[in-house]
Design a protein around this motif. Structure first.
Motif, PDB file in Angstrom:
ATOM      1  N   ASP A  28       0.843  -1.186   0.000  1.00  0.00           N
ATOM      2  CA  ASP A  28       0.000   0.000   0.000  1.00  0.00           C
ATOM      3  C   ASP A  28       0.883   1.242   0.000  1.00  0.00           C
ATOM      4  OD1 ASP A  28      -2.197  -1.654   0.162  1.00  0.00           O
ATOM      5  OD2 ASP A  28      -2.395  -1.458   2.332  1.00  0.00           O
ATOM      6  N   VAL A  29       0.503   2.232  -0.787  1.00  0.00           N
ATOM      7  CA  VAL A  29       1.350   3.415  -0.967  1.00  0.00           C
ATOM      8  C   VAL A  29       0.565   4.685  -0.652  1.00  0.00           C
ATOM      9  CG1 VAL A  29       2.619   4.817  -2.654  1.00  0.00           C
ATOM     10  CG2 VAL A  29       2.845   2.322  -2.687  1.00  0.00           C
ATOM     11  N   LEU A  30       1.176   5.540   0.159  1.00  0.00           N
ATOM     12  CA  LEU A  30       0.706   6.903   0.361  1.00  0.00           C
ATOM     13  C   LEU A  30       1.621   7.815  -0.434  1.00  0.00           C
ATOM     14  CD1 LEU A  30      -0.923   9.164   1.779  1.00  0.00           C
ATOM     15  CD2 LEU A  30       0.714   9.005   3.676  1.00  0.00           C
ATOM     16  N   GLY A  31       1.078   8.477  -1.442  1.00  0.00           N
ATOM     17  CA  GLY A  31       1.862   9.366  -2.284  1.00  0.00           C
ATOM     18  C   GLY A  31       1.696  10.808  -1.840  1.00  0.00           C
ATOM     19  N   LEU A  32       2.825  11.476  -1.637  1.00  0.00           N
ATOM     20  CA  LEU A  32       2.808  12.880  -1.229  1.00  0.00           C
ATOM     21  C   LEU A  32       3.427  13.720  -2.335  1.00  0.00           C
ATOM     22  CD1 LEU A  32       4.107  12.577   2.463  1.00  0.00           C
ATOM     23  CD2 LEU A  32       1.743  12.517   1.649  1.00  0.00           C
ATOM     24  N   ALA A  33       2.648  14.599  -2.914  1.00  0.00           N
ATOM     25  CA  ALA A  33       3.128  15.470  -3.990  1.00  0.00           C
ATOM     26  C   ALA A  33       2.130  16.595  -4.190  1.00  0.00           C
ATOM     27  CB  ALA A  33       3.308  14.684  -5.292  1.00  0.00           C
ATOM     28  N   ARG A  34       2.553  17.625  -4.899  1.00  0.00           N
ATOM     29  CA  ARG A  34       1.616  18.718  -5.175  1.00  0.00           C
ATOM     30  C   ARG A  34       0.478  18.259  -6.064  1.00  0.00           C
ATOM     31  NH1 ARG A  34       5.562  23.349  -7.306  1.00  0.00           N
ATOM     32  NH2 ARG A  34       6.502  21.487  -8.207  1.00  0.00           N
ATOM     33  N   GLN A  35       0.787  17.338  -6.979  1.00  0.00           N
ATOM     34  CA  GLN A  35      -0.233  16.821  -7.894  1.00  0.00           C
ATOM     35  C   GLN A  35      -0.307  15.308  -7.766  1.00  0.00           C
ATOM     36  OE1 GLN A  35       1.172  18.320 -11.693  1.00  0.00           O
ATOM     37  NE2 GLN A  35      -0.076  20.164 -11.500  1.00  0.00           N
ATOM     38  N   GLY A  36      -1.483  14.769  -8.036  1.00  0.00           N
ATOM     39  CA  GLY A  36      -1.667  13.332  -7.981  1.00  0.00           C
ATOM     40  C   GLY A  36      -1.295  12.668  -9.291  1.00  0.00           C
ATOM     41  N   SER A  37      -1.461  11.348  -9.308  1.00  0.00           N
ATOM     42  CA  SER A  37      -1.187  10.567 -10.512  1.00  0.00           C
ATOM     43  C   SER A  37      -2.464   9.846 -10.925  1.00  0.00           C
ATOM     44  CB  SER A  37      -0.071   9.552 -10.246  1.00  0.00           C
ATOM     45  OG  SER A  37       0.044   8.642 -11.331  1.00  0.00           O
ATOM     46  N   PRO A  38      -3.211  10.370 -11.898  1.00  0.00           N
ATOM     47  CA  PRO A  38      -4.446   9.703 -12.324  1.00  0.00           C
ATOM     48  C   PRO A  38      -4.204   8.269 -12.800  1.00  0.00           C
ATOM     49  CG  PRO A  38      -4.327  11.933 -13.203  1.00  0.00           C
ATOM     50  CD  PRO A  38      -2.995  11.651 -12.600  1.00  0.00           C
ATOM     51  N   GLU A  39      -3.051   8.038 -13.439  1.00  0.00           N
ATOM     52  CA  GLU A  39      -2.761   6.699 -13.951  1.00  0.00           C
ATOM     53  C   GLU A  39      -2.613   5.692 -12.815  1.00  0.00           C
ATOM     54  OE1 GLU A  39      -1.002   9.392 -14.642  1.00  0.00           O
ATOM     55  OE2 GLU A  39      -1.486   9.830 -16.753  1.00  0.00           O
ATOM     56  N   LEU A  40      -1.834   6.040 -11.806  1.00  0.00           N
ATOM     57  CA  LEU A  40      -1.650   5.136 -10.673  1.00  0.00           C
ATOM     58  C   LEU A  40      -2.952   4.963  -9.898  1.00  0.00           C
ATOM     59  CD1 LEU A  40       1.817   6.260  -9.234  1.00  0.00           C
ATOM     60  CD2 LEU A  40       1.307   4.124 -10.431  1.00  0.00           C
ATOM     61  N   ALA A  41      -3.688   6.048  -9.723  1.00  0.00           N
ATOM     62  CA  ALA A  41      -4.942   5.977  -8.977  1.00  0.00           C
ATOM     63  C   ALA A  41      -5.947   5.065  -9.673  1.00  0.00           C
ATOM     64  CB  ALA A  41      -5.518   7.373  -8.794  1.00  0.00           C
ATOM     65  N   ALA A  42      -5.991   5.140 -11.014  1.00  0.00           N
ATOM     66  CA  ALA A  42      -6.924   4.294 -11.757  1.00  0.00           C
ATOM     67  C   ALA A  42      -6.513   2.830 -11.717  1.00  0.00           C
ATOM     68  CB  ALA A  42      -7.014   4.781 -13.206  1.00  0.00           C
ATOM     69  N   ALA A  43      -5.214   2.573 -11.743  1.00  0.00           N
ATOM     70  CA  ALA A  43      -4.721   1.193 -11.758  1.00  0.00           C
ATOM     71  C   ALA A  43      -4.767   0.532 -10.383  1.00  0.00           C
ATOM     72  CB  ALA A  43      -3.289   1.165 -12.299  1.00  0.00           C
ATOM     73  N   HIS A  44      -4.669   1.345  -9.316  1.00  0.00           N
ATOM     74  CA  HIS A  44      -4.592   0.782  -7.962  1.00  0.00           C
ATOM     75  C   HIS A  44      -5.513   1.549  -7.011  1.00  0.00           C
ATOM     76  CE1 HIS A  44      -0.984  -1.453  -9.240  1.00  0.00           C
ATOM     77  NE2 HIS A  44      -0.604  -0.332  -9.823  1.00  0.00           N
ATOM     78  N   PRO A  45      -6.820   1.528  -7.265  1.00  0.00           N
ATOM     79  CA  PRO A  45      -7.724   2.363  -6.464  1.00  0.00           C
ATOM     80  C   PRO A  45      -7.801   1.968  -4.997  1.00  0.00           C
ATOM     81  CG  PRO A  45      -8.967   0.836  -7.847  1.00  0.00           C
ATOM     82  CD  PRO A  45      -7.545   0.738  -8.280  1.00  0.00           C
ATOM     83  N   LEU A  46      -7.519   0.721  -4.669  1.00  0.00           N
ATOM     84  CA  LEU A  46      -7.621   0.264  -3.282  1.00  0.00           C
ATOM     85  C   LEU A  46      -6.306   0.364  -2.518  1.00  0.00           C
ATOM     86  CD1 LEU A  46      -9.858  -2.913  -3.800  1.00  0.00           C
ATOM     87  CD2 LEU A  46     -10.561  -0.565  -3.251  1.00  0.00           C
ATOM     88  N   GLN A  47      -5.203   0.413  -3.233  1.00  0.00           N
ATOM     89  CA  GLN A  47      -3.889   0.401  -2.579  1.00  0.00           C
ATOM     90  C   GLN A  47      -3.248   1.769  -2.456  1.00  0.00           C
ATOM     91  OE1 GLN A  47      -2.450  -3.110  -5.248  1.00  0.00           O
ATOM     92  NE2 GLN A  47      -0.894  -2.783  -3.667  1.00  0.00           N
ATOM     93  N   LEU A  48      -3.643   2.689  -3.332  1.00  0.00           N
ATOM     94  CA  LEU A  48      -2.984   4.000  -3.377  1.00  0.00           C
ATOM     95  C   LEU A  48      -3.832   5.058  -2.704  1.00  0.00           C
ATOM     96  CD1 LEU A  48      -0.685   5.868  -4.472  1.00  0.00           C
ATOM     97  CD2 LEU A  48      -2.126   6.209  -6.501  1.00  0.00           C
ATOM     98  N   ARG A  49      -3.200   5.792  -1.802  1.00  0.00           N
ATOM     99  CA  ARG A  49      -3.811   6.994  -1.248  1.00  0.00           C
ATOM    100  C   ARG A  49      -2.907   8.156  -1.604  1.00  0.00           C
ATOM    101  NH1 ARG A  49      -5.170   7.331   5.069  1.00  0.00           N
ATOM    102  NH2 ARG A  49      -6.434   5.525   4.445  1.00  0.00           N
ATOM    103  N   GLU A  50      -3.502   9.258  -2.045  1.00  0.00           N
ATOM    104  CA  GLU A  50      -2.719  10.425  -2.446  1.00  0.00           C
ATOM    105  C   GLU A  50      -3.069  11.619  -1.574  1.00  0.00           C
ATOM    106  OE1 GLU A  50      -1.819  10.363  -7.023  1.00  0.00           O
ATOM    107  OE2 GLU A  50      -3.977  10.099  -6.725  1.00  0.00           O
ATOM    108  N   CYS A  51      -2.052  12.388  -1.275  1.00  0.00           N
ATOM    109  CA  CYS A  51      -2.258  13.621  -0.513  1.00  0.00           C
ATOM    110  C   CYS A  51      -1.591  14.767  -1.268  1.00  0.00           C
ATOM    111  CB  CYS A  51      -1.661  13.488   0.882  1.00  0.00           C
ATOM    112  SG  CYS A  51      -1.823  14.995   1.881  1.00  0.00           S
ATOM    113  N   SER A  52      -2.378  15.767  -1.601  1.00  0.00           N
ATOM    114  CA  SER A  52      -1.838  16.937  -2.290  1.00  0.00           C
ATOM    115  C   SER A  52      -1.153  17.833  -1.265  1.00  0.00           C
ATOM    116  CB  SER A  52      -2.963  17.698  -2.994  1.00  0.00           C
ATOM    117  OG  SER A  52      -2.461  18.863  -3.613  1.00  0.00           O
TER     118      SER A  52
END
Length: 246
Positions: A28-52
């Motif tokens: 499971d990945v928490l991604g921290l960045a100013r912008q998210g990654s639509p590609e990763l979010a679409a491919a891994h909707p249950l494993q990826l959490r993003e924080c802007s």
């Protein structure tokens, strides 16, 4: 109990490749960045959490850390991985041409943010059996480049932070400041686009691209994650991924 990772700068370049590699391995990945990654979010909707989050804004990062989001993310983690990947080459210029505010922003992103996240990691994950921190460093931490004084200093700071933390021998914590090699990313394109006046060694990097010496970020990510999950991770506080692959 799961393996959970925090990846900074996960929306492009090596950060995106690292997040994708971890997700593909069931982490499971928490991604921290100013912008998210639509590609990763679409491919891994249950494993990826993003924080802007603007990691170059130390006050905003401190407020986010104080808000409990990291503790919530790590509440059920047995193994915690922190990959401090976000950074910047700017200001890429000789000292008299550097804008002081840009120097401050670069150090906030490249040094303050990794050290703040590292400091928060153990208190935020009391149930974890082990935590592993990797600072994405550079050969520029160990070799000076004219025009890169801020970048070199920032990466050198990460190297020495890893050495000092390793010397503390904190139970259940491993750390390594790891140079990944020369990668085929937007940062390399940024280098090649610079003027020779601002970066005198520009032609060396142009030649690396022409000769096919740049490594794909996906290849680097595979090897870096292999090492991060290996029993030998953190044996050396400062390392070069190219040496480990030999």
């Amino acid at each position: 109990m799961r393996t959970k990772a925090i990846v900074t700068g996960h929306s492009r370049g090596l950060g995106a490749a690292l997040a994708d590699e971890l997700l593909a391995r069931g982490v499971d990945v928490l991604g921290l960045a100013r912008q998210g990654s639509p590609e990763l979010a679409a491919a891994h909707p249950l494993q990826l959490r993003e924080c802007s989050l603007d990691l170059g804004d130390s006050a905003a990062l401190a407020a986010w850390l104080a808000g409990g989001a990291l503790q919530d993310w790590l509440a059920d983690a047995a193994l915690v991985l922190l990959i401090n990947n976000a950074g910047t080459l700017q200001p890429m210029a000789l000292l008299p041409a550097q804008e002081p505010a840009a120097v401050g922003r670069a150090i906030a992103l490249s040094v303050a943010a990794p050290l703040m996240l590292a400091a928060a990691l153990v208190p935020a994950s009391p149930a974890a059996h082990e935590r592993r921190i990797v600072h994405v460093s550079s050969g520029a931490a160990r070799k000076p480049y004219a025009g890169w004084s801020v970048y070199c200093a920032g990466k050198a700071a990460l190297d020495h932070h890893a050495r000092a933390v390793q010397a503390e021998a904190i139970p259940g914590l491993r750390i390594c400041s790891l140079a990944p090699g020369v990668l085929d990313t937007a940062m390399q394109a940024e280098i090649r686009a610079a003027s020779a006046e601002r970066f005198p060694q520009r032609e060396r990097f142009v030649d690396l691209q022409r000769s096919g010496a740049l490594v794909a970020p996906e290849v680097c990510a595979m090897h870096l994650v292999d090492y991060l999950l290996d029993d030998d991770f953190g044996r050396e506080a400062v390392a070069d991924l190219r040496d480990l692959m030999r």
